[in-house]
Design a protein around this motif. Structure first.
Motif, PDB file in Angstrom:
ATOM      1  N   THR A  71      -3.921  -9.478  -1.080  1.00 32.84           N
ATOM      2  CA  THR A  71      -2.734 -10.145  -1.608  1.00 32.84           C
ATOM      3  C   THR A  71      -3.083 -11.515  -2.180  1.00 32.84           C
ATOM      4  N   GLY A  75      -2.959 -10.695  -5.857  1.00 34.47           N
ATOM      5  CA  GLY A  75      -1.561 -11.012  -6.100  1.00 34.47           C
ATOM      6  C   GLY A  75      -1.328 -12.426  -6.571  1.00 34.47           C
ATOM      7  N   TYR A  87       4.287  -8.107  -2.987  1.00 36.32           N
ATOM      8  CA  TYR A  87       2.868  -7.761  -3.093  1.00 36.32           C
ATOM      9  C   TYR A  87       2.236  -7.316  -1.769  1.00 36.32           C
TER      10      TYR A  87
END
Length: 172
Positions: A71, A75, A87
């Motif tokens: 993430t 992300g 995410y």
């Protein structure tokens, strides 16, 4: 009921084969040897968590830590899209089945070699070994799936009809 047919080929070689060679399904073999299957699966679960400091919490910590790293890098830093899905949830939905598949493939293939002494001594269906190892992977998946459900509740994401296909994917 299966038995053992020992066919001596030479003075130093004995081949152990099942008496029902090729006439039964793998599921029937697993059901017939279910006690061995349960014992091997339980042994694998005990050994797996007995040697870790965090124990069974590792089944939750590992996917969460990997989700956090992915993430952050993909992300937030990479800004890869997730089509409006939070995410961390997006990552965990893909991460859980992948970890199950990777673990089943890796540990299942290693299990026959790791139990070589047992394989050489007695006859039993060889499918029991990878099947028993996969059970501990399924236990990890089930625990991590509960974390996914909790994360879905936290983000307010509702469960749709495709989630009903998860058991089919797991069986596959």
């Amino acid at each position: 009921m299966g038995g053992i047919t020992a066919m001596p080929r030479s003075k130093s070689l004995t081949v152990i084969t099942p008496s029902h060679w090729g006439r039964r399904s793998l599921l029937a073999d697993i059901l017939e040897y279910r006690e061995l299957f349960y014992a091997l699966a339980l042994r694998d679960l005990r050994v797996r968590y007995k040697q870790t400091v965090v124990g069974a919490a590792w089944a939750v910590l590992q996917p969460l830590a990997l989700m956090l790293v992915i993430t952050i890098f993909f992300g937030y830093l990479g800004r890869f899209p997730s089509d409006g899905i939070p995410y961390p949830l997006f990552v965990l939905c893909g991460l859980l089945p992948w970890q199950l598949f990777a673990r089943a493939l890796n540990d299942g293939s290693v299990s026959v070699v790791a139990n070589g002494a047992l394989v050489q001594k007695i006859y039993f269906p060889r499918i029991v070994l990878p099947g028993a190892v996969i059970v501990s992977g399924l236990a990890d998946f089930a625990v991590a799936f509960l974390v996914l459900v909790g994360l879905m509740a936290y983000y307010g994401v509702t469960v749709g009809a495709p989630v009903l296909l998860v058991p089919l994917m797991v069986v596959l």
